[in-house]
Write a protein that holds these residues in place. Structure first.
Motif, PDB file in Angstrom:
ATOM      1  N   ALA A  15       0.823  -1.211   0.000  1.00 41.44           N
ATOM      2  CA  ALA A  15       0.000   0.000   0.000  1.00 41.44           C
ATOM      3  C   ALA A  15       0.860   1.266   0.000  1.00 41.44           C
ATOM      4  CB  ALA A  15      -0.938   0.005   1.202  1.00 41.44           C
ATOM      5  N   LYS A  16       2.067   1.168   0.534  1.00 42.72           N
ATOM      6  CA  LYS A  16       2.975   2.321   0.591  1.00 42.72           C
ATOM      7  C   LYS A  16       4.041   2.276  -0.502  1.00 42.72           C
ATOM      8  CE  LYS A  16       2.360   2.867   5.559  1.00 42.72           C
ATOM      9  NZ  LYS A  16       3.020   2.873   6.862  1.00 42.72           N
ATOM     10  N   HIS A  17       4.007   1.258  -1.351  1.00 42.38           N
ATOM     11  CA  HIS A  17       4.964   1.105  -2.455  1.00 42.38           C
ATOM     12  C   HIS A  17       6.403   1.126  -1.951  1.00 42.38           C
ATOM     13  CE1 HIS A  17       1.649   1.624  -5.254  1.00 42.38           C
ATOM     14  NE2 HIS A  17       1.297   2.687  -4.550  1.00 42.38           N
ATOM     15  N   ARG A  18       6.676   0.288  -0.962  1.00 45.96           N
ATOM     16  CA  ARG A  18       8.028   0.236  -0.435  1.00 45.96           C
ATOM     17  C   ARG A  18       8.283  -1.064   0.305  1.00 45.96           C
ATOM     18  NH1 ARG A  18       7.134   4.986   4.019  1.00 45.96           N
ATOM     19  NH2 ARG A  18       6.227   3.728   5.674  1.00 45.96           N
ATOM     20  N   TYR A  19       9.560  -1.333   0.480  1.00 50.89           N
ATOM     21  CA  TYR A  19      10.008  -2.404   1.357  1.00 50.89           C
ATOM     22  C   TYR A  19      10.539  -1.714   2.608  1.00 50.89           C
ATOM     23  CZ  TYR A  19       9.931  -5.533  -2.687  1.00 50.89           C
ATOM     24  OH  TYR A  19       9.546  -6.272  -3.770  1.00 50.89           O
ATOM     25  N   GLU A  20      10.270  -2.309   3.750  1.00 49.55           N
ATOM     26  CA  GLU A  20      10.729  -1.743   5.015  1.00 49.55           C
ATOM     27  C   GLU A  20      11.588  -2.759   5.742  1.00 49.55           C
ATOM     28  OE1 GLU A  20       6.767   0.947   5.925  1.00 49.55           O
ATOM     29  OE2 GLU A  20       6.894  -1.048   6.826  1.00 49.55           O
ATOM     30  N   ILE A  21      12.595  -2.264   6.443  1.00 49.63           N
ATOM     31  CA  ILE A  21      13.374  -3.119   7.318  1.00 49.63           C
ATOM     32  C   ILE A  21      13.058  -2.716   8.752  1.00 49.63           C
ATOM     33  CG2 ILE A  21      15.497  -1.693   7.219  1.00 49.63           C
ATOM     34  CD1 ILE A  21      16.978  -4.555   7.244  1.00 49.63           C
ATOM     35  N   LEU A  22      12.725  -3.719   9.536  1.00 46.97           N
ATOM     36  CA  LEU A  22      12.337  -3.504  10.927  1.00 46.97           C
ATOM     37  C   LEU A  22      13.390  -4.110  11.843  1.00 46.97           C
ATOM     38  CD1 LEU A  22       8.706  -4.766  10.381  1.00 46.97           C
ATOM     39  CD2 LEU A  22       9.362  -2.381  10.582  1.00 46.97           C
ATOM     40  N   VAL A  23      13.726  -3.404  12.895  1.00 41.58           N
ATOM     41  CA  VAL A  23      14.635  -3.910  13.911  1.00 41.58           C
ATOM     42  C   VAL A  23      13.856  -3.930  15.218  1.00 41.58           C
ATOM     43  CG1 VAL A  23      16.778  -3.524  15.182  1.00 41.58           C
ATOM     44  CG2 VAL A  23      16.681  -3.029  12.728  1.00 41.58           C
ATOM     45  N   ASP A  24      13.685  -5.122  15.757  1.00 37.03           N
ATOM     46  CA  ASP A  24      12.897  -5.301  16.977  1.00 37.03           C
ATOM     47  C   ASP A  24      11.528  -4.634  16.854  1.00 37.03           C
ATOM     48  OD1 ASP A  24      14.998  -6.728  18.167  1.00 37.03           O
ATOM     49  OD2 ASP A  24      15.938  -4.876  18.843  1.00 37.03           O
ATOM     50  N   GLY A  25      10.919  -4.761  15.664  1.00 36.24           N
ATOM     51  CA  GLY A  25       9.582  -4.239  15.417  1.00 36.24           C
ATOM     52  C   GLY A  25       9.527  -2.777  15.032  1.00 36.24           C
ATOM     53  N   GLU A  26      10.651  -2.056  15.083  1.00 41.35           N
ATOM     54  CA  GLU A  26      10.678  -0.634  14.742  1.00 41.35           C
ATOM     55  C   GLU A  26      11.219  -0.457  13.326  1.00 41.35           C
ATOM     56  OE1 GLU A  26      12.879   3.491  16.216  1.00 41.35           O
ATOM     57  OE2 GLU A  26      13.054   1.681  17.433  1.00 41.35           O
ATOM     58  N   ARG A  27      10.529   0.370  12.530  1.00 44.44           N
ATOM     59  CA  ARG A  27      10.999   0.600  11.168  1.00 44.44           C
ATOM     60  C   ARG A  27      12.327   1.344  11.214  1.00 44.44           C
ATOM     61  NH1 ARG A  27       9.090   4.730   6.750  1.00 44.44           N
ATOM     62  NH2 ARG A  27       9.665   5.908   8.529  1.00 44.44           N
ATOM     63  N   ALA A  28      13.351   0.735  10.622  1.00 37.11           N
ATOM     64  CA  ALA A  28      14.689   1.315  10.621  1.00 37.11           C
ATOM     65  C   ALA A  28      15.041   1.935   9.271  1.00 37.11           C
ATOM     66  CB  ALA A  28      15.718   0.244  10.980  1.00 37.11           C
ATOM     67  N   GLY A  29      14.341   1.527   8.223  1.00 35.37           N
ATOM     68  CA  GLY A  29      14.629   2.060   6.904  1.00 35.37           C
ATOM     69  C   GLY A  29      13.643   1.569   5.876  1.00 35.37           C
ATOM     70  N   LEU A  30      13.808   2.088   4.651  1.00 35.35           N
ATOM     71  CA  LEU A  30      12.896   1.714   3.573  1.00 35.35           C
ATOM     72  C   LEU A  30      13.564   1.907   2.232  1.00 35.35           C
ATOM     73  CD1 LEU A  30      11.596   4.452   1.988  1.00 35.35           C
ATOM     74  CD2 LEU A  30      10.757   4.803   4.303  1.00 35.35           C
ATOM     75  N   THR A  31      13.056   1.202   1.251  1.00 38.55           N
ATOM     76  CA  THR A  31      13.387   1.464  -0.147  1.00 38.55           C
ATOM     77  C   THR A  31      12.058   1.562  -0.895  1.00 38.55           C
ATOM     78  OG1 THR A  31      14.750   0.843  -2.050  1.00 38.55           O
ATOM     79  CG2 THR A  31      13.785  -0.987  -0.809  1.00 38.55           C
ATOM     80  N   ALA A  32      11.858   2.708  -1.549  1.00 36.88           N
ATOM     81  CA  ALA A  32      10.579   3.015  -2.190  1.00 36.88           C
ATOM     82  C   ALA A  32      10.631   2.677  -3.678  1.00 36.88           C
ATOM     83  CB  ALA A  32      10.252   4.490  -1.993  1.00 36.88           C
ATOM     84  N   TYR A  33       9.484   2.260  -4.198  1.00 36.42           N
ATOM     85  CA  TYR A  33       9.394   1.872  -5.610  1.00 36.42           C
ATOM     86  C   TYR A  33       8.040   2.239  -6.181  1.00 36.42           C
ATOM     87  CZ  TYR A  33       6.447  -1.984  -4.023  1.00 36.42           C
ATOM     88  OH  TYR A  33       5.428  -2.718  -3.459  1.00 36.42           O
ATOM     89  N   ARG A  34       7.970   2.199  -7.480  1.00 34.13           N
ATOM     90  CA  ARG A  34       6.718   2.270  -8.228  1.00 34.13           C
ATOM     91  C   ARG A  34       6.792   1.180  -9.283  1.00 34.13           C
ATOM     92  NH1 ARG A  34       4.684   4.766  -4.646  1.00 34.13           N
ATOM     93  NH2 ARG A  34       3.841   6.856  -4.748  1.00 34.13           N
ATOM     94  N   ASP A  35       5.686   0.524  -9.529  1.00 34.65           N
ATOM     95  CA  ASP A  35       5.632  -0.503 -10.569  1.00 34.65           C
ATOM     96  C   ASP A  35       5.207   0.130 -11.885  1.00 34.65           C
ATOM     97  OD1 ASP A  35       6.476  -2.552  -8.935  1.00 34.65           O
ATOM     98  OD2 ASP A  35       4.450  -3.228  -8.444  1.00 34.65           O
TER      99      ASP A  35
END
Length: 112
Positions: A15-35
């Motif tokens: 829904a947000k057009h991104r991949y997220e990396i979580l550390v201990d449940g907290e979002r630590a980063g993202l990489t955004a995309y569009r198809d």
């Protein structure tokens, strides 16, 4: 550089057009995309400063690109970090398309 946390997980947030990396449940980063048809155009990657230096961006992008391969799509690396990552990881060369003026113009018209 310290090792990434073993508690880090990557998820695709469609829904947000991104991949997220979580550390201990907290979002630590993202990489955004569009198809764009069969292409997944990556245009931005970030890791929060509190998590810098742990190798999380590389892990995030590695897992995102692996997911792109599994989905049958192709990669377009508009994001400088993703482009740099791909130069060091030739295993994705067969599914990588070049960044073209058409792709850049298309990306400018996308919301978000």
């Amino acid at each position: 550089m310290s090792q990434p946390s073993t508690a880090a997980t990557v998820r695709r947030a469609n829904a947000k057009h991104r991949y997220e990396i979580l550390v201990d449940g907290e979002r630590a980063g993202l990489t955004a995309y569009r198809d764009r048809g069969e292409q997944r155009v990556f245009y931005h990657t970030e890791v929060d400063e509190a998590f810098a230096g742990q190798g999380l961006a590389a892990r995030l992008v590695q897992e995102a690109l692996t997911d792109v391969r599994a989905s049958g799509k192709r990669i377009v690396p508009v994001c400088p970090y993703v482009a740099k990552f791909l130069k060091r990881h030739e295993e994705f060369a067969d599914i990588t398309d070049p960044v073209t003026p058409d792709v850049l113009q298309w990306l400018e018209t996308r919301p978000g």
